[in-house]
Structure formats: C-alpha cells, structure tokens
Motif scaffolding. Sequence first.
Motif, PDB file in Angstrom:
ATOM      1  N   TRP A 154       9.972  62.970  26.234  1.00  0.00           N
ATOM      2  CA  TRP A 154       9.578  62.778  24.781  1.00  0.00           C
ATOM      3  C   TRP A 154      10.679  63.172  23.887  1.00  0.00           C
ATOM      4  CZ3 TRP A 154       6.421  61.179  21.595  1.00  0.00           C
ATOM      5  CH2 TRP A 154       6.278  61.622  20.327  1.00  0.00           C
ATOM      6  N   GLU A 155      11.332  64.386  24.296  1.00  0.00           N
ATOM      7  CA  GLU A 155      12.631  64.615  23.394  1.00  0.00           C
ATOM      8  C   GLU A 155      13.433  63.658  23.100  1.00  0.00           C
ATOM      9  OE1 GLU A 155      14.038  68.525  24.879  1.00  0.00           O
ATOM     10  OE2 GLU A 155      12.460  69.676  24.140  1.00  0.00           O
ATOM     11  N   ALA A 374      10.427  73.647  18.342  1.00  0.00           N
ATOM     12  CA  ALA A 374       9.856  74.139  19.596  1.00  0.00           C
ATOM     13  C   ALA A 374       9.055  73.125  20.080  1.00  0.00           C
ATOM     14  CB  ALA A 374       8.836  75.418  19.576  1.00  0.00           C
ATOM     15  N   SER A 375       8.598  72.106  19.373  1.00  0.00           N
ATOM     16  CA  SER A 375       7.932  70.981  20.047  1.00  0.00           C
ATOM     17  C   SER A 375       8.823  69.786  20.224  1.00  0.00           C
ATOM     18  CB  SER A 375       6.900  70.474  18.871  1.00  0.00           C
ATOM     19  OG  SER A 375       5.947  71.618  18.749  1.00  0.00           O
ATOM     20  N   GLY A 376      10.180  70.041  20.287  1.00  0.00           N
ATOM     21  CA  GLY A 376      11.019  68.962  20.588  1.00  0.00           C
ATOM     22  C   GLY A 376      11.996  68.245  19.492  1.00  0.00           C
ATOM     23  N   PHE A 377      11.511  68.790  18.450  1.00  0.00           N
ATOM     24  CA  PHE A 377      12.350  68.146  17.185  1.00  0.00           C
ATOM     25  C   PHE A 377      13.756  68.663  16.934  1.00  0.00           C
ATOM     26  CE2 PHE A 377       7.796  66.849  16.955  1.00  0.00           C
ATOM     27  CZ  PHE A 377       7.803  65.757  16.096  1.00  0.00           C
ATOM     28  N   LYS A 378      14.199  69.676  17.585  1.00  0.00           N
ATOM     29  CA  LYS A 378      15.164  70.594  17.381  1.00  0.00           C
ATOM     30  C   LYS A 378      16.616  69.506  17.622  1.00  0.00           C
ATOM     31  CE  LYS A 378      15.518  71.994  22.446  1.00  0.00           C
ATOM     32  NZ  LYS A 378      15.142  73.026  23.149  1.00  0.00           N
ATOM     33  N   ASN A 379      16.397  68.424  18.224  1.00  0.00           N
ATOM     34  CA  ASN A 379      17.522  67.850  18.311  1.00  0.00           C
ATOM     35  C   ASN A 379      18.026  66.508  17.163  1.00  0.00           C
ATOM     36  OD1 ASN A 379      18.577  68.954  20.478  1.00  0.00           O
ATOM     37  ND2 ASN A 379      17.236  67.526  21.749  1.00  0.00           N
ATOM     38  N   LEU A 380      17.053  66.723  16.070  1.00  0.00           N
ATOM     39  CA  LEU A 380      17.000  65.532  15.063  1.00  0.00           C
ATOM     40  C   LEU A 380      17.833  65.941  13.894  1.00  0.00           C
ATOM     41  CD1 LEU A 380      13.188  64.710  15.087  1.00  0.00           C
ATOM     42  CD2 LEU A 380      15.210  63.679  16.290  1.00  0.00           C
ATOM     43  N   GLY A 381      18.846  66.904  13.983  1.00  0.00           N
ATOM     44  CA  GLY A 381      19.895  67.051  12.916  1.00  0.00           C
ATOM     45  C   GLY A 381      19.263  67.981  11.699  1.00  0.00           C
ATOM     46  N   VAL A 382      18.142  68.957  12.380  1.00  0.00           N
ATOM     47  CA  VAL A 382      17.460  69.760  11.249  1.00  0.00           C
ATOM     48  C   VAL A 382      18.356  71.037  10.961  1.00  0.00           C
ATOM     49  CG1 VAL A 382      15.427  70.777  10.406  1.00  0.00           C
ATOM     50  CG2 VAL A 382      15.150  68.514  11.765  1.00  0.00           C
TER      51      VAL A 382
END
Length: 513
Positions: A154-155, A374-382
């Motif tokens: 999912w990530e 924590a829900s998998g969005f950490k790799n989106l360049g935020v």
Amino acid sequence: MYKQRKGLSLVQKVYVIRETEQGQSSRRLARELGVGKTQICNILKRKTEYLAIFNSDGPEARCRKVRKTGNEELNKLMHAWYQTCQNTKSMKAPISGPIIKSKALDYAGQLGLEMFTASNGWLESFRKHHNILAGVQSSVEDSSTSNDVTIKEWESLLLRICQGYRPADIWTLDETSFYFKALPAECVSLGAEQCEEGQRAEERLTLGMCCSMTGEKEKLLLIGHPGKSNHPFEALRPNELPLKWCSNKRVWMTAQTFEEELRDLDQSMQSQTRKIILFLSDTMCHPNIPLSNIRLQYFPPSVLSKLQLLGRGVFREVKAHYRNILLEYVLSMKRGMVTYQQIARRITPLDAMYWIEKAWNKTSAGVINQCFAASGFKNLGVIEIKETCSATENFDQVGETLLTHFRSGQSGDHPEWKDFVSFDDNVATYDQAVGDSEPRLVEDCVSLTTRKLIPDMVYEECQPDAAQLLFSLNQSRAYALRNGDAHMMGLVMDLRTHLSRVACRSHSLTDPL
C-alpha cells in the motif's frame, strides 16, 4: 405587447452563479444575458440545486429547466436504495427497470404517496437524473486498488496514486461517535456498547471530520438526534452555527448526508480552483460519487483496520479537548446537593456543538500530519510540521488533574484519563447491518428534512430577556476587575455591547444600566 420571458440553460445559470461569486452584479449579468434582474435573483436562490445537477454530469445538465415533481423525497430514497445495492458486493449486478419500479411503489406506499404509479416516464426521468445507463450507475474513473494488499504494498502504491497532488491537496474524511454528556463513572458500562442497532441515540453525537495532510481543516459535521419535538433552533441561523448540523434517529452517517457533504466540499474546491484526492474507508455510507474537483480513493479493506488514519491520533485529540471542557464545566457548576450527574444531564447538543468547535480548533496541524505519516504517507515528500508533543502532554496533565478532582468524594470505580478519553471509539457511526438495512432507508431519507434543524433544549425555567442579562453582567465585570483579568473584561464588554443593541431593538430596556 407581452414580451416572452427568455429561458436560460443550466450552463448559463451556473455561469451566473460563478460570476456572482466573483463579485459581478446581478444588474450587469441581467443586461449581458438579456434577462430581467428578478430572473437572476431567482437563479441565485436555487444555486445549490443547480450546482448539484450540473456537477452530476448527467444528461439533465443539458436541460434548460429544473422542474419539481412532488416526488423529491421518494427520488432521494430510491437513489439511496440504488447506491446501497451498488455498494454491496453481492448486489452489484445490473438492476432492471421492473425491479426499480416495484421498489419505488413499495416506498411510495410507506411515504403515503397514493397517486404515484411508477410510470415509464418516471423511470426514464429517474435514470437520467442519476446518470444510470442500462441498470449500472456511471461513476468516476475506477481508482480502487486490489483488496488483497499488504501495508508495504500500500505504501508503494500511494506514490503512484498521489502522483500529481501536492501534500495540501491530499485529504481524508472519516467519522467518530461519542457520548457527549458521559461522565467518568459511566464509561465502563457505556464502553461495552457498540450501538450497532442505533441504541442510546439521544446520548450520542457523530462527528464528520475532513482535513488535509498539511493540517487544513474543514468545518465539522455534527450528526445528532432530532429530539422529541424537532423544533428548529430559531435564535441562530444554520450558517451562524459553529458546525454543520444534521439529524437522524440513529445518529449515523448516511449515504445521503455523505453525498451532500461531498457536494459542498466539491463546490468549495471549485471556488478555489483546486483539485484534491480524498481518501475514504470503503463503507456503505461512503458511496462513489462523480465530482468535478475531487477524486475519491478508497482504502483497501485488507489494510483499513491497520491504518485508521484519523484514528491514529486526531479522534483522540478532539475527544480529549472536549472532555477537558466537559469536566471543567461540571466541576464549576457543582453547588450544594446538586450532583455531577444532574449537571451533566442538562448538557444539550447545542452546548456540545460549541465545545466541539473549540476542541477541533485546538487540534494541531502537527497531530494531523503525524497521523498521515503513520498511515503510509510519509514517503510522499511531506515536510513534517515541527511541533513538540508538549501541547498534547499539557492538556493530558490538565485532564488527569480534573479527573482527580472529580474522583474526590465520589464512590465507585473510575477509569484512568486515557481510558475516559477513548472509551467510545468503537461505537458504530453508520449502519453496518447490510442484510436488514433497507427498511431504515425510508426513515433516514425523511430525516434529511431536519438537516437544518437542531433541537431547542434550552431550559424553560431560565429564559431572561436582554435587559436582565445586562444587569447580571455587572457581577462578571466586577469579578474581572477584582482579579485583574483583562481578557475576561474584554469579553464581558463585548457581550454588554451586543446585549445593549438587542435590548434597544426589542424595547426591553426599562432602566438605565
């Protein structure tokens, strides 16, 4: 000679609405389109209706006039039933015309529409209005992912799904339910009830929260019970309330309410010239709706229970702030032989509405951002919002102190603060009984008429006029002066100014202040 009135197409009506929102005058638009100013004003009065039809992208968007048939409630009910069938995996086969007509006749009988015949003309109109072709509803591009995916898969999928969207344009919407007047001693017994059949509806409220990855927050939706009398809260207009309000007898999010919320959000994004992606749980109350500026993306069921995006901290933060306010209020109102339970029973949904608004405003962007990460969005360049956890620790410490004061002199078992905050996290927020949910659609559809109403539960024994309130404010003013509280003094003086204006208008001021 009588001049025939010129009709405008739906596209032209939407043009009028958009230009008015940009500041153009009705007079100039009337002159440009060759119509009267009254016609422009009538269009603006019905702008919500016109925009909803225009956004549906159905054949009706090309029609010139939108006519009322008298079957609006039945049509809403049938659309809700159709969406329920389409969202149920075992019922996604095309639904034939005779089945639709038979179901319409059944519901018409329950609504008391004796003249309704479910004619072929009605069926054709229903299909056109809701963009149903050959028994299957047209929808936005299928953006669902495989149901059988792992967290790691999912990530990696998120990078592709969110491609082209800025962090500020990645949003989520979810609901949580809570007991708005429950005290610590009650949470042990109430926490065991999930209310899957809508029990204790008058004691609960459901919150619809919508926010972006960067912490931008929409106005909360509050779903409550309509009350016994269903009286409108006339003192405040719906647009003046701190939250959006609607009601139904089970205090659940329904497909109809959800669709209205999405239409409002879509219009807001249109006015800002923004396109967003909205992440949702794949539940019966979240139907797939075609929208112009919002792309709906559903979490795969296999990872939903593990992700719980807003459930990773946002729900807790809001409830913790709210229950801080609740305990402060109950403790401050304790007088003589009056019990805490008696004080809590007098708390109304209107009180809760203002407290929830304060809780939502205090919920930090940092907490929201951390939940996305924590829900998998950490790799989106935020770029994570740098906020320490001191604020959260602080209100937890305040809550524990308040809870200690509450326990003193109280018998029985009392929970820890963390348990009191989240004891009702598992309470149902929507109808989960797919097999027998259909009979409830009539009731939920009719309850939509109460969307702009809030039960007026102000205490009948305490209804002073403006002049009496003005005199009572002198005590508050004296208290602020005695304690050197400049902030309180400012609030008191603002309230005095407002009440003076009200008193003068109603001629209720008989003595000088």
